[in-house]
Design an enzyme around this catalytic site. Structure first.
Site, short mmCIF file in Angstrom:
data_model
loop_
_atom_site.label_atom_id
_atom_site.label_comp_id
_atom_site.label_asym_id
_atom_site.label_seq_id
_atom_site.Cartn_x
_atom_site.Cartn_y
_atom_site.Cartn_z
N TYR A 47 -72.21 -7.73 -46.71
CA TYR A 47 -71.60 -6.74 -45.33
C TYR A 47 -72.00 -7.53 -43.97
CZ TYR A 47 -72.28 -3.50 -41.64
OH TYR A 47 -72.05 -2.69 -40.38
N SER A 129 -74.53 -0.66 -30.47
CA SER A 129 -73.26 -0.30 -31.06
C SER A 129 -73.25 1.26 -31.21
CB SER A 129 -73.08 -0.80 -32.58
OG SER A 129 -72.06 -0.26 -33.14
N TYR A 152 -66.74 2.83 -29.15
CA TYR A 152 -65.63 2.93 -29.92
C TYR A 152 -64.90 4.15 -29.16
CZ TYR A 152 -66.79 -0.25 -33.43
OH TYR A 152 -66.94 -1.81 -34.27
N ARG A 187 -62.71 -5.65 -45.58
CA ARG A 187 -63.66 -6.76 -45.76
C ARG A 187 -63.80 -6.73 -47.08
NH1 ARG A 187 -65.77 -5.02 -40.97
NH2 ARG A 187 -67.36 -3.78 -41.56
N HIS A 296 -64.12 -10.16 -33.19
CA HIS A 296 -65.04 -9.40 -33.93
C HIS A 296 -65.82 -10.04 -35.16
CE1 HIS A 296 -65.74 -4.73 -34.18
NE2 HIS A 296 -66.44 -5.21 -35.16
N ARG A 299 -63.92 -10.09 -38.39
CA ARG A 299 -63.98 -8.80 -39.38
C ARG A 299 -62.80 -8.01 -39.27
NH1 ARG A 299 -69.38 -8.63 -40.88
NH2 ARG A 299 -69.62 -6.36 -41.01
N ASP A 327 -67.71 -14.34 -28.04
CA ASP A 327 -68.31 -14.36 -29.41
C ASP A 327 -67.53 -14.89 -30.42
OD1 ASP A 327 -67.33 -12.07 -30.41
OD2 ASP A 327 -68.83 -11.01 -29.93
C1 FNR Z 1 -70.02 -6.61 -35.94
N1 FNR Z 1 -69.55 -6.41 -34.80
C2 FNR Z 1 -69.46 -5.09 -34.04
N2 FNR Z 1 -68.77 -5.24 -32.85
C3 FNR Z 1 -68.79 -3.93 -32.34
O1 FNR Z 1 -67.89 -3.87 -31.16
N3 FNR Z 1 -69.23 -2.85 -32.71
C4 FNR Z 1 -69.72 -2.70 -34.01
O2 FNR Z 1 -70.51 -1.79 -34.49
C5 FNR Z 1 -70.10 -4.17 -34.80
N4 FNR Z 1 -70.68 -4.16 -35.97
C6 FNR Z 1 -70.74 -5.14 -36.48
C7 FNR Z 1 -71.58 -5.65 -37.84
C8 FNR Z 1 -71.78 -6.81 -38.10
C9 FNR Z 1 -72.62 -6.63 -39.43
C10 FNR Z 1 -71.25 -7.77 -37.65
C11 FNR Z 1 -71.66 -9.19 -38.31
C12 FNR Z 1 -70.55 -7.71 -36.75
C13 FNR Z 1 -68.92 -7.71 -34.27
C14 FNR Z 1 -69.97 -8.30 -33.25
O3 FNR Z 1 -70.03 -7.41 -32.12
C15 FNR Z 1 -69.58 -9.65 -32.71
O4 FNR Z 1 -68.12 -9.60 -32.06
C16 FNR Z 1 -69.50 -10.46 -33.87
O5 FNR Z 1 -70.55 -10.43 -34.62
C17 FNR Z 1 -69.48 -12.28 -33.40
O6 FNR Z 1 -69.06 -13.05 -34.20
P1 FNR Z 1 -70.53 -13.66 -35.07
O7 FNR Z 1 -71.56 -14.25 -34.00
O8 FNR Z 1 -70.90 -12.75 -35.99
O9 FNR Z 1 -69.97 -15.01 -35.60
#
Ligand code: FNR
Length: 418
Positions: A47, A129, A152, A187, A296, A299, A327
């Site tokens: 996850y 978040s 969101y 995913r 993201h 993701r 990021d």
């Molecule tokens: C996220 N990301 C994310 N972004 C957001 O705006 N709200 C969220 O709730 C989440 N949840 C989330 C969960 C998990 C497990 C991950 C790994 C990522 C995206 C996050 O804010 C960010 O954009 C990315 O994780 C950046 O990329 P790297 O550093 O993981 O490569």
């Protein structure tokens, strides 16, 4: 070599227990990721670690940074590099922040407050978040003065605006609206793992308990996993599959919603997503103070452009009218140096601090940050610049992007050595 000299060489490096901790043995993000993989049940690790669909963007985010080629300057006094910066009226010790991530309590029972405390201790912003597992008021209780809230825009607008008011009342510094989630990304690893939140006790999960007792005992002792910010509502998602998040997101969000949020939020407003130059100009017109260039972490939309490639056009479109945060794929301090040289004001990380949290809660998050900041400091020194203003000013001479990723082999092999 005499016996005494050999003994000296193999002497345990840490005091106290006479052995180094797992965190001490993590020397880069690959090590931290490996340690997290060992600690977490597979479905939980996937996850955190996984990306959307074929994970093309997930891999491409790293490849983008592997195209960075530095041309340093020499004979400059770099004995005391200054990594501090200022953003949205707040002082930061380094140009790094912690991006919003959902369900942190599933990764470590100390959850979001531990991440907030780590960020505060290192003088960095932390973004909470909407789908956090700790209520925003409780995170504010940590006393961290540079908290951002990621919103969101939900189908339920009354609930959305209530979150904005609560964030303001709790003293959050910045509102960041995520714009890349019209619908939830697919995913594949989660789908294959039949992943649910909280993790269900399917047969595979029960078998996993045998191999990861530490994880399960700490999670079972901890507070229950809930979408704490949405709890007061009738929203779905208290015990939802990841796919059911779709019921919360609103695919009908438009620029009118940004105008409404701008009118409601008195502080700095940032838009998060893979925004191209036209949308950056639109963001300025909408009264945004910053844009957070992000896919993201791979993701959401697979095959999405990497934020590193959006950076120069975004800076050209924005001039000095907007702050640019970046990021997705930042795994080394050199990545941060490159992004700043190419026009970013701040980099953020998602997975790296979650790997750290999985291994050691707050101490693990601090370890992830410390590794990145030490790498950034060394990179800046080796580039021959003394502060971030100089890094930005001389960026075009210092950094070029090669057409394809430079060859790479993880130090110590794929699996690190932790
Ligand atoms: C996220 N990301 C994310 N972004 C957001 O705006 N709200 C969220 O709730 C989440 N949840 C989330 C969960 C998990 C497990 C991950 C790994 C990522 C995206 C996050 O804010 C960010 O954009 C990315 O994780 C950046 O990329 P790297 O550093 O993981 O490569």
């Amino acid at each position: 070599m005499r016996m005494r000299e050999i003994r000296e060489l193999v002497r345990p490096r840490a005091s106290g227990l006479g052995r180094t901790s797992v965190l001490d043995r993590c020397h880069d993000m690959d090590d931290l990721r490996t340690a997290a993989r060992r600690r977490l049940p597979r479905a939980v690790f996937d996850y955190v670690d996984g990306g959307a669909d074929e994970e093309i963007t997930l891999a491409a985010n790293r490849d983008a940074f592997r195209r960075v080629c530095f041309s340093p300057r020499v004979l400059r006094d770099v004995s005391a590099p200054d990594l501090s910066t200022r953003l949205f009226g707040a002082d930061l010790r380094s140009p790094l922040g912690l991006a919003p991530t959902g369900y942190t309590r599933m990764i470590h029972p100390d959850a979001e407050p531990a991440v907030a405390r780590a960020a505060a201790a290192r003088g960095l912003p932390y973004t909470l978040s909407t789908v956090a597992t700790t209520a925003l008021e409780d995170v504010a209780e940590t006393g961290h003065t540079n908290l951002w809230f990621q919103l969101y825009v939900l189908k339920d607008r009354a609930l959305t605006y209530a979150l904005v008011s609560r964030a303001e009342a709790a003293g959050f510094h910045v509102l960041e609206v995520a714009l890349d989630t019209a619908v939830a990304g697919h995913r594949t690893r989660d789908a294959r793992n039949g992943f649910t939140i909280p993790p269900r006790l399917a047969l595979r999960t029960v078998l996993d308990i045998g191999t990861r007792p530490g994880y399960w005992t700490s999670v079972l002792r901890g507070a229950p996993l809930t979408l704490a910010n949405l709890q007061a509502s009738d929203s779905p998602g208290q015990r939802a599959t990841v796919a059911a998040l779709n019921d919360l997101f609103d695919p009908a969000v438009t620029w009118d919603d940004i105008a409404e949020l701008r009118a409601r939020w008195p502080g700095a407003l940032i838009l998060k997503g893979p925004l191209g130059p036209a949308d950056v100009r639109r963001a300025i017109e909408a009264g945004a103070d910053g844009v957070h260039l992000s896919n993201h972490g791979g993701r959401q939309l697979d095959r999405c452009v990497s934020p590193l490639d959006l950076l120069r056009p975004a800076r050209e479109a924005a001039g000095d009218r907007l702050a640019l945060v970046l990021d997705s794929g930042v795994r080394h301090g050199a990545d941060i140096a490159a992004a700043l040289a190419l026009g970013a004001d701040l980099c953020m990380i998602g997975r790296p601090y979650l790997y750290g949290a999985a291994v050691g809660g707050r101490a693990g998050v601090e370890r992830a940050v410390d590794l990145l900041v030490a790498q950034l400091r060394r990179t800046v020194q080796l580039l021959g610049v003394t502060d971030l203003t100089e890094l930005r000013k001389h960026g075009p001479e210092l950094v070029a992007l090669t057409p394809s990723p430079l060859p790479h082999r993880p130090a110590g092999g794929e699996d690190g050595h932790v």
